[in-house]
Design a protein around this motif. Sequence first.
Motif, PDB file in Angstrom:
ATOM      1  N   ALA A  77       0.759  -1.081   0.175  1.00  0.00           N
ATOM      2  CA  ALA A  77       0.019  -0.080   0.008  1.00  0.00           C
ATOM      3  C   ALA A  77       0.911   1.294   0.107  1.00  0.00           C
ATOM      4  CB  ALA A  77      -0.988   0.084   1.399  1.00  0.00           C
ATOM      5  N   GLU A  78       0.258   2.325  -0.283  1.00  0.00           N
ATOM      6  CA  GLU A  78       0.860   3.741  -0.221  1.00  0.00           C
ATOM      7  C   GLU A  78       1.117   4.243   1.289  1.00  0.00           C
ATOM      8  OE1 GLU A  78      -0.642   5.634  -4.754  1.00  0.00           O
ATOM      9  OE2 GLU A  78      -1.535   5.947  -2.842  1.00  0.00           O
ATOM     10  N   SER A  79      -0.068   4.104   1.648  1.00  0.00           N
ATOM     11  CA  SER A  79      -0.450   4.569   3.106  1.00  0.00           C
ATOM     12  C   SER A  79      -0.673   3.876   4.283  1.00  0.00           C
ATOM     13  CB  SER A  79      -1.243   5.786   3.102  1.00  0.00           C
ATOM     14  OG  SER A  79      -0.737   6.872   2.410  1.00  0.00           O
ATOM     15  N   CYS A  80      -0.212   4.139   5.355  1.00  0.00           N
ATOM     16  CA  CYS A  80      -0.725   3.265   6.519  1.00  0.00           C
ATOM     17  C   CYS A  80      -0.894   4.356   7.707  1.00  0.00           C
ATOM     18  CB  CYS A  80       0.263   2.013   6.982  1.00  0.00           C
ATOM     19  SG  CYS A  80      -0.075   1.338   8.614  1.00  0.00           S
ATOM     20  N   VAL A  81      -1.901   4.076   8.522  1.00  0.00           N
ATOM     21  CA  VAL A  81      -2.098   4.949   9.750  1.00  0.00           C
ATOM     22  C   VAL A  81      -2.490   4.220  10.914  1.00  0.00           C
ATOM     23  CG1 VAL A  81      -3.656   6.533  10.679  1.00  0.00           C
ATOM     24  CG2 VAL A  81      -3.113   6.959   8.583  1.00  0.00           C
ATOM     25  N   ALA A  82      -1.342   4.192  11.925  1.00  0.00           N
ATOM     26  CA  ALA A  82      -1.406   3.192  13.217  1.00  0.00           C
ATOM     27  C   ALA A  82      -2.394   3.920  14.103  1.00  0.00           C
ATOM     28  CB  ALA A  82      -0.299   3.044  13.712  1.00  0.00           C
ATOM     29  N   THR A  83      -3.200   2.959  14.659  1.00  0.00           N
ATOM     30  CA  THR A  83      -4.198   3.573  15.916  1.00  0.00           C
ATOM     31  C   THR A  83      -4.000   2.873  17.064  1.00  0.00           C
ATOM     32  OG1 THR A  83      -5.754   1.652  14.951  1.00  0.00           O
ATOM     33  CG2 THR A  83      -5.861   3.944  13.797  1.00  0.00           C
ATOM     34  N   ALA A  84      -4.780   3.269  17.954  1.00  0.00           N
ATOM     35  CA  ALA A  84      -4.542   2.909  19.313  1.00  0.00           C
ATOM     36  C   ALA A  84      -5.040   1.190  19.662  1.00  0.00           C
ATOM     37  CB  ALA A  84      -5.416   3.722  20.327  1.00  0.00           C
ATOM     38  N   SER A  85      -6.058   0.653  18.783  1.00  0.00           N
ATOM     39  CA  SER A  85      -6.518  -0.706  18.744  1.00  0.00           C
ATOM     40  C   SER A  85      -7.133  -0.898  17.505  1.00  0.00           C
ATOM     41  CB  SER A  85      -7.718  -0.435  19.740  1.00  0.00           C
ATOM     42  OG  SER A  85      -8.550   0.013  19.507  1.00  0.00           O
ATOM     43  N   GLY A  86      -7.405  -2.043  17.238  1.00  0.00           N
ATOM     44  CA  GLY A  86      -8.226  -2.595  16.052  1.00  0.00           C
ATOM     45  C   GLY A  86      -9.502  -1.609  16.032  1.00  0.00           C
ATOM     46  N   MET A  87     -10.313  -1.521  16.959  1.00  0.00           N
ATOM     47  CA  MET A  87     -11.855  -0.967  16.989  1.00  0.00           C
ATOM     48  C   MET A  87     -11.324   0.353  16.623  1.00  0.00           C
ATOM     49  SD  MET A  87     -13.646  -3.399  17.168  1.00  0.00           S
ATOM     50  CE  MET A  87     -15.157  -2.082  16.883  1.00  0.00           C
ATOM     51  N   SER A  88     -10.376   1.037  16.954  1.00  0.00           N
ATOM     52  CA  SER A  88     -10.170   2.572  16.885  1.00  0.00           C
ATOM     53  C   SER A  88      -9.888   2.682  15.286  1.00  0.00           C
ATOM     54  CB  SER A  88      -9.253   3.410  17.754  1.00  0.00           C
ATOM     55  OG  SER A  88      -8.179   2.672  17.821  1.00  0.00           O
ATOM     56  N   ALA A  89      -9.343   1.593  14.711  1.00  0.00           N
ATOM     57  CA  ALA A  89      -9.115   1.635  13.285  1.00  0.00           C
ATOM     58  C   ALA A  89     -10.240   1.600  12.313  1.00  0.00           C
ATOM     59  CB  ALA A  89      -8.205   0.744  12.801  1.00  0.00           C
ATOM     60  N   ILE A  90     -11.083   0.898  12.873  1.00  0.00           N
ATOM     61  CA  ILE A  90     -12.472   0.564  12.215  1.00  0.00           C
ATOM     62  C   ILE A  90     -13.115   2.159  12.543  1.00  0.00           C
ATOM     63  CG2 ILE A  90     -14.859  -0.497  12.240  1.00  0.00           C
ATOM     64  CD1 ILE A  90     -13.210  -2.758  13.090  1.00  0.00           C
ATOM     65  N   LEU A  91     -13.332   2.598  13.618  1.00  0.00           N
ATOM     66  CA  LEU A  91     -14.058   3.626  13.926  1.00  0.00           C
ATOM     67  C   LEU A  91     -13.325   4.904  13.058  1.00  0.00           C
ATOM     68  CD1 LEU A  91     -16.061   5.359  15.799  1.00  0.00           C
ATOM     69  CD2 LEU A  91     -14.180   5.964  17.435  1.00  0.00           C
ATOM     70  N   SER A  92     -12.109   5.006  13.067  1.00  0.00           N
ATOM     71  CA  SER A  92     -11.654   6.291  12.179  1.00  0.00           C
ATOM     72  C   SER A  92     -11.759   6.125  10.968  1.00  0.00           C
ATOM     73  CB  SER A  92     -10.145   6.200  12.360  1.00  0.00           C
ATOM     74  OG  SER A  92      -9.812   6.158  13.858  1.00  0.00           O
ATOM     75  N   THR A  93     -11.850   4.815  10.206  1.00  0.00           N
ATOM     76  CA  THR A  93     -11.939   4.729   8.889  1.00  0.00           C
ATOM     77  C   THR A  93     -13.621   5.055   8.699  1.00  0.00           C
ATOM     78  OG1 THR A  93     -10.683   2.676   8.636  1.00  0.00           O
ATOM     79  CG2 THR A  93     -12.361   2.804   7.072  1.00  0.00           C
ATOM     80  N   LYS A 225      -2.922   6.739  -0.769  1.00  0.00           N
ATOM     81  CA  LYS A 225      -2.543   8.057  -0.035  1.00  0.00           C
ATOM     82  C   LYS A 225      -3.694   9.024   0.281  1.00  0.00           C
ATOM     83  CE  LYS A 225       1.909   9.561  -1.427  1.00  0.00           C
ATOM     84  NZ  LYS A 225       2.845   9.793  -2.589  1.00  0.00           N
ATOM     85  N   LYS A 226      -4.656   9.037  -0.693  1.00  0.00           N
ATOM     86  CA  LYS A 226      -5.722  10.046  -0.467  1.00  0.00           C
ATOM     87  C   LYS A 226      -6.731   9.594   0.692  1.00  0.00           C
ATOM     88  CE  LYS A 226      -9.131  13.122  -2.250  1.00  0.00           C
ATOM     89  NZ  LYS A 226      -9.791  12.651  -1.233  1.00  0.00           N
ATOM     90  N   THR A 227      -7.257   8.266   0.354  1.00  0.00           N
ATOM     91  CA  THR A 227      -8.260   7.679   1.297  1.00  0.00           C
ATOM     92  C   THR A 227      -7.573   7.687   2.748  1.00  0.00           C
ATOM     93  OG1 THR A 227      -8.918   6.247  -0.435  1.00  0.00           O
ATOM     94  CG2 THR A 227      -9.880   5.883   1.645  1.00  0.00           C
ATOM     95  N   VAL A 228      -6.466   7.072   3.006  1.00  0.00           N
ATOM     96  CA  VAL A 228      -5.895   6.738   4.093  1.00  0.00           C
ATOM     97  C   VAL A 228      -4.720   7.813   4.722  1.00  0.00           C
ATOM     98  CG1 VAL A 228      -4.525   5.165   5.606  1.00  0.00           C
ATOM     99  CG2 VAL A 228      -6.401   4.351   3.918  1.00  0.00           C
ATOM    100  N   GLY A 229      -3.940   8.232   3.830  1.00  0.00           N
ATOM    101  CA  GLY A 229      -2.893   9.152   4.153  1.00  0.00           C
ATOM    102  C   GLY A 229      -3.478  10.491   4.420  1.00  0.00           C
TER     103      GLY A 229
END
Length: 393
Positions: A77-93, A225-229
């Motif tokens: 992938a072009e981009s990755c954003v690390a989060t505090a937990s798996g659930m906060s990854a889903i919430l942030s998305t 890059k656009k969607t995640v970055g």
Amino acid sequence: MSEQDWDIETQAVRIGQQRSQEGEHSDPIFMTSSYVFSNAAEAEATFKGDKVGNIYSRFTNPTVRTFEERLAALEGAESCVATASGMSAILSTCLSLLQAGDHIVSSRSIFGSTVVLFNKYLSRYGIETSYASQTDLASWEAAIKDNTKLLFLETPSNPLIEVADIKAIAELAHKHDCLLVVDNCFCTPALQRPLELGADVVIHSATKYIDGQGRAMGGAVVGDKKTVGEEVFGFLRTAGPTMSAFNAWLFLGGLETLSLRMQAHSAKALELAVHLFDHPKVKRVHYPGLPQHPQHLLAREQQDAFGGVLAFEVDGGQQSAWTVVDNTNLLSITANLGDTKSTITHPATTTHGRLTDDERLQTGIYQGLLRIAVGLESVKDIKADLETGLTQI
Ligand SMILES: *Cc1c(COP(=O)(O)O)cnc(C)c1O
């Protein structure tokens, strides 16, 4: 040879490290909340975005960035954003890519907290969710509405280890101008790369196999890059469910051995599945590595191995299932997975206890079902540990 051409095992060990003037060989931990500027003009330029640099660890941190670059490389992938937990990854998305009036179509076979997030919380903000079958493409198509923006799935699923066809569902998503988000927690990029199959965003709970030793909470969102970055990162740096530098440092160590561990978990799970399949007290085994599994061929195509989680059903319902659980000595009675230590769960009374009897029957989570997340112990010892209870049924 460029870093992008490296095999995944090499990337997992090498990518993303920026060695400091100290010449450290291992990845350092930057435990700092803010960063200093050499003068007022540099501070202004950095805040304006004219100069790339760290400002505050809610936005960026060098240890977290190394983790993000490494995981992005592994997922292609072009981009990755690390989060505090798996659930906060889903919430942030969801909060960064959706708005009131939008609609989600999700597989019915997803992590329990994700269902609660969709049904109880996102619905309050005008984002509705409909559910489709993990394995029936027609039910996805039927659930899509004019305002559907996002399709969500997790494969293989928990606890029945059903495999969704990522490529087919990605095509369907794109035909309807929707994004496909795949929770890749069970396989990790060591076994499955959803973006290569057409998915738009990949979610991780780093808490599971990426850490691999059951020590820390973390998550990640991976994509373009656009969607995640830009979109997901923009939400995260404002709302704040960022990964701590210490946890990122633990996960960097986890990534280095991820391929090796996933191959070992998969080999051990397959051996245990074959053993249970032939066991007289076992009615049914759910594991995609068995040729009898309904999506065995799809799993072979889409995954590099079959993963570390399996489920099996014993005769005699809850009483028999609990007999097996209560007679284990080695296996840990806990719902976690992705650990070196094998775990055993009775889904009907724990992870899926909130479901009504009808819902459980519909989804095939019977009272006799047990789930094992196979760790890294010897399979001989795991078999012996299960045998004590199985002989008493
Ligand atoms: C554990 C898990 C999550 C949530 O991750 P946390 O790190 O516990 O917040 C999401 N999806 C799947 C498939 C999981 O197993």
